[in-house]
Design a protein around this motif. Sequence first.
Motif, short mmCIF file in Angstrom:
data_model
loop_
_atom_site.label_atom_id
_atom_site.label_comp_id
_atom_site.label_asym_id
_atom_site.label_seq_id
_atom_site.Cartn_x
_atom_site.Cartn_y
_atom_site.Cartn_z
N GLY A 22 0.95 -1.18 -0.03
CA GLY A 22 -0.03 -0.03 0.06
C GLY A 22 0.89 1.19 0.03
O GLY A 22 0.43 2.23 -0.77
N THR A 23 2.00 1.22 0.84
CA THR A 23 2.86 2.58 0.97
C THR A 23 3.28 3.01 -0.26
O THR A 23 3.67 4.15 -0.70
CB THR A 23 3.78 2.37 2.08
OG1 THR A 23 4.84 1.45 1.48
CG2 THR A 23 3.03 1.85 3.09
N GLY A 24 3.59 2.13 -1.30
CA GLY A 24 4.35 2.23 -2.59
C GLY A 24 5.91 2.50 -2.13
O GLY A 24 6.72 3.02 -3.15
N ALA A 25 6.36 2.46 -0.92
CA ALA A 25 7.95 2.40 -0.52
C ALA A 25 8.61 1.81 -1.07
O ALA A 25 9.95 2.09 -1.35
CB ALA A 25 8.04 2.12 1.08
N GLU A 26 8.30 0.72 -1.84
CA GLU A 26 9.13 -0.38 -2.84
C GLU A 26 9.67 0.52 -4.05
O GLU A 26 10.70 0.04 -4.66
CB GLU A 26 8.68 -1.46 -2.96
CG GLU A 26 7.31 -1.44 -3.94
CD GLU A 26 6.00 -1.38 -3.15
OE1 GLU A 26 4.76 -1.49 -3.75
OE2 GLU A 26 6.03 -1.00 -1.92
#
Length: 358
Positions: free
Chosen positions: A142-146
């Motif tokens: 969900g965060t898109g931190a990747e």
Amino acid sequence: MKFRNFKMVDYVVYGRGCFDQLDEIIAPHRKEGAPMVFLLDQYFENDAAFKARIPLKGNDQLLIADVTYEPKTSQVDAIATQLKEQFGTVSGIIGIGGGSVMDLAAAVSLMITNPGKAEDYQGWDLVKNPGVYKVGIPTISGTGAEVSRTCVLSGPERKLGMNSDFTPFDQIVLDPELIKSVPKNQRFYTGMDCYIHCIESLQGTYLNAFSQSYGEKALELCQKVFLNKKEWDAESDEDLMMASYAGGMSIAYSQVGVAHAVSYGLAHVLGVKHGIGNCIVFNHLEEFYPEGVKEFHQMVKQADIDIPQGITKGLTEEQFNTMIDVSLNMAPLWENALGKNWREQMTRERLRKLYERL
């Protein structure tokens, strides 16, 4: 007009079970005498079976990442200093966990090779040297931190990311099997981070065809998962993992908006975690995103989630002012949401009233 030339993740592997390819993926990046450092989310601290799948060799280090609170600059400095003092350098940093762990891993990678303290690099394009090899492996989506250009950190003065061309991971491993055990509430809050990314990107002044194409796909997947399906299944894990990736790509070439700008203040003063903080704020943003908030309320109802209310009640004048200062420091977010004259629209008084509603 000058266009931004963004650095993206170099390599992506996706598929059920691809985590078990990690050994061969990182093998070419091992350097003699320099360990691979695995930062593992504390959620897996007592999961012996999962820890046994991590390909430790030689003097590799497995460190449990304390993410009780969002990553702090002091936490980054402590880990980086420890590793440099013990080994001189490392072959790489591999973050396995949620967005906080991946942000922590990216920041530690950068602080192995850059002088000073992590707080010195909170801002835009302040990092001057590439970090050591770094891998992001999300275990919640969900965060898109990747795929983010920013690793978000709380410092002594502000909550602000290390936003640079050197921040994106060299490799990400997207294995939908890794997110199947996420608790219901956490899955919702983090999934809504992705949904809110999409709304803010697609309605922002920075919108362009690149960000729009990714944002629309991510939004479609979020709607499928949180509105159109009654039961969570393996396909839902796959859809949410791809929504997170696409949502992160969307904001990489645009920006987020009001919800994120306001939630940064909540996190800095009250320690509210990112996903739930965005939900608390977005719940009250009808004036900015009427259709998105309406649909969000439907998702909340279908998921049977209670969004916290009244969290700013009783705060001191100093705390309100600190939240406002932190939020207004997020100039690109406000400009994306409201345009170049955003300072005329989002006055301290208007932002104070918004915080009071939370």
